[in-house]
Design a protein around this motif. Structure first.
Motif, short mmCIF file in Angstrom:
data_model
loop_
_atom_site.label_atom_id
_atom_site.label_comp_id
_atom_site.label_asym_id
_atom_site.label_seq_id
_atom_site.Cartn_x
_atom_site.Cartn_y
_atom_site.Cartn_z
N LEU A 170 -41.39 -59.77 -24.14
CA LEU A 170 -41.21 -60.20 -25.52
C LEU A 170 -40.22 -61.35 -25.64
O LEU A 170 -40.46 -62.32 -26.37
CB LEU A 170 -40.75 -59.02 -26.37
N LYS A 171 -39.11 -61.27 -24.93
CA LYS A 171 -38.09 -62.31 -25.03
C LYS A 171 -38.57 -63.63 -24.45
O LYS A 171 -38.26 -64.70 -24.98
CB LYS A 171 -36.81 -61.85 -24.34
N LYS A 172 -39.34 -63.54 -23.35
CA LYS A 172 -39.81 -64.79 -22.75
C LYS A 172 -40.80 -65.50 -23.66
O LYS A 172 -40.76 -66.72 -23.83
CB LYS A 172 -40.46 -64.50 -21.40
N VAL A 173 -41.70 -64.75 -24.27
CA VAL A 173 -42.68 -65.36 -25.18
C VAL A 173 -42.00 -65.85 -26.45
O VAL A 173 -42.30 -66.93 -26.96
CB VAL A 173 -43.82 -64.37 -25.49
N GLU A 174 -41.06 -65.06 -26.96
CA GLU A 174 -40.33 -65.47 -28.16
C GLU A 174 -39.57 -66.77 -27.93
O GLU A 174 -39.56 -67.67 -28.78
CB GLU A 174 -39.36 -64.36 -28.58
N SER A 175 -38.94 -66.88 -26.78
CA SER A 175 -38.14 -68.08 -26.48
C SER A 175 -39.00 -69.32 -26.33
O SER A 175 -38.50 -70.45 -26.41
CB SER A 175 -37.31 -67.86 -25.21
N ALA A 176 -40.32 -69.11 -26.12
CA ALA A 176 -41.24 -70.25 -26.01
C ALA A 176 -41.75 -70.71 -27.37
O ALA A 176 -42.57 -71.63 -27.44
CB ALA A 176 -42.41 -69.86 -25.11
N GLY A 177 -41.26 -70.08 -28.45
CA GLY A 177 -41.62 -70.54 -29.79
C GLY A 177 -42.72 -69.76 -30.47
O GLY A 177 -43.43 -70.30 -31.32
N TYR A 178 -42.83 -68.48 -30.12
CA TYR A 178 -43.89 -67.66 -30.71
C TYR A 178 -43.31 -66.50 -31.53
O TYR A 178 -42.25 -65.98 -31.22
CB TYR A 178 -44.81 -67.10 -29.62
N PHE A 179 -44.04 -66.15 -32.59
CA PHE A 179 -43.73 -64.97 -33.39
C PHE A 179 -44.39 -63.81 -32.67
O PHE A 179 -45.61 -63.63 -32.73
CB PHE A 179 -44.31 -65.13 -34.81
N VAL A 180 -43.58 -63.03 -31.97
CA VAL A 180 -44.11 -62.05 -31.03
C VAL A 180 -43.88 -60.63 -31.53
O VAL A 180 -42.92 -60.36 -32.24
CB VAL A 180 -43.48 -62.25 -29.63
N GLY A 181 -44.81 -59.74 -31.18
CA GLY A 181 -44.70 -58.35 -31.58
C GLY A 181 -45.14 -57.41 -30.48
O GLY A 181 -45.60 -57.84 -29.42
N LEU A 182 -45.01 -56.13 -30.75
CA LEU A 182 -45.36 -55.09 -29.79
C LEU A 182 -46.46 -54.21 -30.34
O LEU A 182 -46.38 -53.73 -31.47
CB LEU A 182 -44.13 -54.22 -29.47
N TYR A 183 -47.51 -53.99 -29.53
CA TYR A 183 -48.58 -53.04 -29.87
C TYR A 183 -48.26 -51.72 -29.20
O TYR A 183 -47.89 -51.67 -28.02
CB TYR A 183 -49.91 -53.57 -29.35
N GLY A 184 -48.39 -50.62 -29.96
CA GLY A 184 -48.14 -49.33 -29.36
C GLY A 184 -48.66 -48.19 -30.21
O GLY A 184 -48.84 -48.33 -31.43
N SER A 185 -48.92 -47.07 -29.57
CA SER A 185 -49.34 -45.88 -30.29
C SER A 185 -48.16 -45.26 -31.00
O SER A 185 -47.00 -45.53 -30.67
CB SER A 185 -49.94 -44.86 -29.31
N ALA A 186 -48.44 -44.40 -31.97
CA ALA A 186 -47.37 -43.70 -32.67
C ALA A 186 -46.52 -42.91 -31.68
O ALA A 186 -45.29 -42.85 -31.80
CB ALA A 186 -47.96 -42.78 -33.74
N SER A 187 -47.18 -42.33 -30.68
CA SER A 187 -46.47 -41.53 -29.68
C SER A 187 -45.57 -42.39 -28.80
O SER A 187 -44.39 -42.09 -28.62
CB SER A 187 -47.48 -40.77 -28.81
N SER A 188 -46.11 -43.49 -28.25
CA SER A 188 -45.31 -44.32 -27.34
C SER A 188 -44.17 -45.02 -28.07
O SER A 188 -43.09 -45.21 -27.50
CB SER A 188 -46.20 -45.35 -26.64
N LEU A 189 -44.40 -45.40 -29.32
CA LEU A 189 -43.33 -46.03 -30.09
C LEU A 189 -42.19 -45.05 -30.34
O LEU A 189 -41.02 -45.44 -30.41
CB LEU A 189 -43.87 -46.55 -31.42
N THR A 190 -42.53 -43.79 -30.47
CA THR A 190 -41.51 -42.76 -30.72
C THR A 190 -40.78 -42.35 -29.46
O THR A 190 -39.55 -42.19 -29.47
CB THR A 190 -42.17 -41.52 -31.36
#
Length: 394
Positions: free
Chosen positions: A271-291
């Motif tokens: 996430l940090k590497k893509v963000e630092s390249a100038g992108y609005f970055v996010g994370l995809y995850g299930s309710a379980s994995s996010l928790t």
């Protein structure tokens, strides 16, 4: 229980709410009432939305003031049971009233309503009898018994696709009411793992005027491998423009077997590497994995694309997109397709900040830390010399 307070009372009612926030705004100094239950539920809402702050724009109202703002003079505000609020996310931006209404419904507020056409302010109350789910843009009557269904049709309706969806007729997709699409760009850490339909899907969606984002499926087992995946992802999407965020998709069991700390480190690296390249970055995850496998700093910093294939999610964290079904039907696509709902105006934010290929990139804020810092100030004496400074735990 309803508590009464003097006009100048500044009692801290809970971690995030003070009595003075609820006093009447009529301009006269008189006592006011606040329900303990109301404050308790506002704290629950604060946590559920991962707010940076909640501003109470109107709490208790005397009868005269309630009438002056077009109330009945005997409503829930006059009893101390209600508050009009504006909720702010960790990015400092107001959270849509559509999202607030849905979360307030989950938490059991008995009175809830959007109160402005901009969907920025929300009414909540703890009336003891009956239920009112309203939208004051359309009058003062109850409009629904389920805000998820009511607002679902007004938020952006989307899909996410990959090579597995075959050849897509994007013109038919657009005509079927799809407002956005998230395209798989590829997977792994090799350039040869670019999704075979990515270029075709990108061109087709663009030609049809559908806002798009992208995602990269991960097999990384270490932060170093995640950075290699980020490099390939960036090479695949280079030179393209995305109106929606770009996402990191981590969902392999063998990755989760390493535990929350390692999984979170892998997420941060990508996430940090893509963000630092100038992108609005996010994370995809299930309710379980996010928790269970995602650190709080990641969830509070990066936008979340929630995967939970149910009619009504019970995930309590904040999210911008909800993937609610893997069995959708859309014109122009053969077979089932993943269906999504977007609750935020990502295109406006992304373009205004010049991210995702839309111009000069501006940092959204300070990136999330690699890991919690543990520091200590130490004084060391060597011979007759004394040294003092801050040491950081590895």
């Amino acid at each position: 229980m309803i508590q009464k307070y003097e006009f100048n009372d500044t009692t801290q009612l809970s971690p995030h709410f003070n009595a003075k926030e609820f006093r009447c705004k009529c301009g006269k100094e008189h006592e006011f009432s606040v329900s303990d239950e109301l404050v308790q539920k506002l704290e629950q809402l604060y946590a559920a939305l991962n707010c940076s702050k909640i501003i109470v724009t109107s709490g208790f109202r005397c009868s005269a003031h309630d009438k002056a703002v077009k109330g009945s003079g005997t409503g829930q505000h006059t009893l101390g049971n209600a508050a009009d609020i504006c909720c702010y996310g960790q990015d400092g931006q107001p959270i849509s009233s559509k999202v607030v209404c849905c979360k307030a419904q989950d938490l059991g507020f008995s009175g809830i309503a959007n109160i402005t056409a901009a969907y920025q302010y929300t009414h909540v109350d703890v009336r003891p009898n009956g239920k009112w789910y309203g939208d004051e843009v359309h009058g003062n009557s109850t409009v629904t018994d389920d805000f998820y269904k009511y607002f679902g049709g007004e938020d952006m309706k989307g899909i996410d696709v990959s090579v597995h969806n075959g050849n897509i007729d994007w013109g038919k997709v657009k005509a079927d009411g799809i407002d956005f699409a998230i395209l798989r760009a590829g997977y792994g850490r090799l350039a040869s793992q670019k999704d075979e339909k990515f270029e075709q899907n990108y061109s087709g969606a663009k030609a049809s005027g559908i806002p798009i984002g992208a995602y990269w499926y991960s097999y990384a087992m270490t932060p170093e491998e995640a950075e290699l995946e980020a490099d390939v992802f960036l090479s695949v999407i280079k030179g393209k423009q995305f109106e929606m965020p770009v996402y990191f998709d981590l969902e392999e069991k063998k990755q989760f077997d390493h535990g929350k700390e390692q999984v979170s480190a892998i997420m941060r690296a990508f996430l940090k590497k893509v963000e630092s390249a100038g992108y609005f970055v996010g994370l995809y995850g299930s309710a379980s994995s996010l928790t269970t496998h995602t650190a709080d700093d990641i969830k509070s910093w990066y936008t979340i694309w929630l995967a939970h294939w149910v009619d009504k999610t019970n995930y309590s964290g904040a999210y911008g997109i909800w993937q609610h079904s893997e069995k959708g039907k859309v014109a122009g696509i053969n077979g089932n397709v993943d269906m999504d709902i977007c609750y935020k105006d990502f295109p406006t934010t992304i373009k205004s900040k010049g991210l995702n290929g839309w111009g000069k990139a501006e940092p959204t804020s300070t990136p999330a830390p690699d890991k919690p810092d543990t520091t200590v100030t130490a004084t060391i004496k060597i011979g007759t010399d004394t040294y003092k400074g801050t040491l950081m735990k590895e």
